[in-house]
Design a protein around this motif. Structure first.
Motif, PDB file in Angstrom:
ATOM      1  N   ASP A 184     -25.216  81.045  -9.344  1.00  0.00           N
ATOM      2  CA  ASP A 184     -26.292  81.337  -8.396  1.00  0.00           C
ATOM      3  C   ASP A 184     -27.625  80.898  -9.004  1.00  0.00           C
ATOM      4  N   GLN A 185     -28.420  80.153  -8.232  1.00  0.00           N
ATOM      5  CA  GLN A 185     -29.664  79.607  -8.771  1.00  0.00           C
ATOM      6  C   GLN A 185     -30.714  80.670  -9.045  1.00  0.00           C
ATOM      7  N   LYS A 186     -30.719  81.744  -8.278  1.00  0.00           N
ATOM      8  CA  LYS A 186     -31.736  82.778  -8.454  1.00  0.00           C
ATOM      9  C   LYS A 186     -31.402  83.723  -9.606  1.00  0.00           C
ATOM     10  N   THR A 187     -30.146  84.126  -9.692  1.00  0.00           N
ATOM     11  CA  THR A 187     -29.760  85.150 -10.671  1.00  0.00           C
ATOM     12  C   THR A 187     -29.044  84.597 -11.892  1.00  0.00           C
ATOM     13  N   GLY A 188     -28.530  83.352 -11.798  1.00  0.00           N
ATOM     14  CA  GLY A 188     -27.720  82.794 -12.871  1.00  0.00           C
ATOM     15  C   GLY A 188     -26.318  83.364 -12.916  1.00  0.00           C
ATOM     16  N   GLU A 189     -25.979  84.208 -11.940  1.00  0.00           N
ATOM     17  CA  GLU A 189     -24.671  84.862 -11.932  1.00  0.00           C
ATOM     18  C   GLU A 189     -23.555  83.855 -11.689  1.00  0.00           C
ATOM     19  N   LYS A 190     -22.462  84.012 -12.433  1.00  0.00           N
ATOM     20  CA  LYS A 190     -21.302  83.153 -12.253  1.00  0.00           C
ATOM     21  C   LYS A 190     -20.552  83.580 -10.994  1.00  0.00           C
ATOM     22  N   MET A 191     -20.154  82.587 -10.179  1.00  0.00           N
ATOM     23  CA  MET A 191     -19.543  82.875  -8.886  1.00  0.00           C
ATOM     24  C   MET A 191     -18.144  82.299  -8.779  1.00  0.00           C
ATOM     25  N   ASP A 192     -17.552  81.881  -9.878  1.00  0.00           N
ATOM     26  CA  ASP A 192     -16.308  81.114  -9.876  1.00  0.00           C
ATOM     27  C   ASP A 192     -15.210  81.824 -10.646  1.00  0.00           C
ATOM     28  N   LYS A 193     -14.179  81.075 -11.056  1.00  0.00           N
ATOM     29  CA  LYS A 193     -13.025  81.684 -11.729  1.00  0.00           C
ATOM     30  C   LYS A 193     -13.350  82.236 -13.106  1.00  0.00           C
ATOM     31  N   ASP A 194     -14.513  81.931 -13.664  1.00  0.00           N
ATOM     32  CA  ASP A 194     -14.903  82.560 -14.920  1.00  0.00           C
ATOM     33  C   ASP A 194     -14.980  84.085 -14.771  1.00  0.00           C
ATOM     34  N   ARG A 195     -15.198  84.560 -13.565  1.00  0.00           N
ATOM     35  CA  ARG A 195     -15.229  86.017 -13.347  1.00  0.00           C
ATOM     36  C   ARG A 195     -13.843  86.616 -13.580  1.00  0.00           C
ATOM     37  N   PHE A 196     -12.801  85.845 -13.249  1.00  0.00           N
ATOM     38  CA  PHE A 196     -11.424  86.264 -13.543  1.00  0.00           C
ATOM     39  C   PHE A 196     -11.086  86.017 -15.005  1.00  0.00           C
ATOM     40  N   ARG A 197     -11.470  84.847 -15.532  1.00  0.00           N
ATOM     41  CA  ARG A 197     -11.160  84.499 -16.916  1.00  0.00           C
ATOM     42  C   ARG A 197     -11.651  85.563 -17.890  1.00  0.00           C
TER      43      ARG A 197
END
Length: 244
Positions: free
Chosen positions: A211-224
């Protein structure tokens, strides 16, 4: 490129292949197949496994929209049309056993290899090749390996590189419009009667998206990395690009 313009829904025939995230079925047309998206999730070359609720539905929606967008902009893909929540009709291809990774920002294995913290924007995108083999942990290779081991010929490699660069430019702009940075992503290509086609999927499973505003990861890294909110992040990506 052959496409099916009818409203008739093709019937699945025998299973041709089952991977970690998808199943490929034959149809009555020898040139077409049905790609079914599963909820199964894996990371670190299948060393970590689990399930992400409705992942298959989201990845089919995201991949379908992206393939449509790429096709509208001159990229030749295996995508024909979305059939249902979890299925798309695709042209049958013989997958080239090489993963193409495009990198725009330092992250993941590149950060580890180069000893650079994640987040540094690259002055020029990097294209990498990896040999598709989980047992070998998908080792990085180059064009000389591809030629020496008959993975592809020079003309095919040139077309793959050109297509990957084109896809990178198009998708970087697409995601930028909805406030997402395309950090890096994986592509696979296959041979068809009509030549080399972009195949497989393009989804939160195969892209790093921040996410450009928060830098939050939005992809499979959240599962990894057990970051939580996996389903919510996948769903947010689908919501944002739905209208692009």
């Amino acid at each position: 490129m052959k496409t099916d313009q009818s409203n008739e829904i093709p019937q699945k025939a025998e299973k041709l292949y089952e991977g970690k995230a998808k199943i490929i079925y034959a149809t009555a047309d020898p040139d077409l197949a049905i790609q079914y998206f599963k909820d199964d999730a894996s990371a670190f070359n299948a060393k970590k496994k689990g399930t992400i609720r409705e992942k298959g539905i989201v990845n089919n929606a995201v991949s379908s929209r992206i393939f449509e967008f790429l096709g509208e902009n001159g990229v030749r893909t295996h995508f024909v049309k979305k059939l249902s929540e979890r299925e798309m009709l695709v042209q049958r291809v013989s997958i080239i056993p090489v993963e193409v990774v495009m990198r725009n920002v330092v992250a993941g294995s590149l950060a580890k290899r180069m000893g650079i913290p994640e987040g540094k924007k690259l002055p020029k995108s990097i294209l990498e090749f990896y040999y598709k083999d989980d047992a070998l942990d998908d080792p990085m290779i180059n064009e000389y390996h591809m030629l020496a081991f008959s993975m592809a010929v020079e003309e095919e490699i040139a077309k793959i590189k050109e297509a990957a660069q084109m896809v990178n430019g198009l998708l970087t702009g697409m995601f930028d419009k909805v406030g997402i940075d395309l950090v890096d992503f994986k592509l696979e290509f296959g041979r068809s009667k009509g030549g080399i086609l972009l195949a497989d999927e393009i989804s939160p499973d195969s892209c790093r998206l921040w996410d450009q505003k928060t830098g939050e990861k939005m992809d499979k890294d959240r599962f990894r990395f057990d970051l939580g909110k996996v389903e919510e992040s996948y769903g947010e990506i689908a919501r944002r690009i739905g209208g692009v």
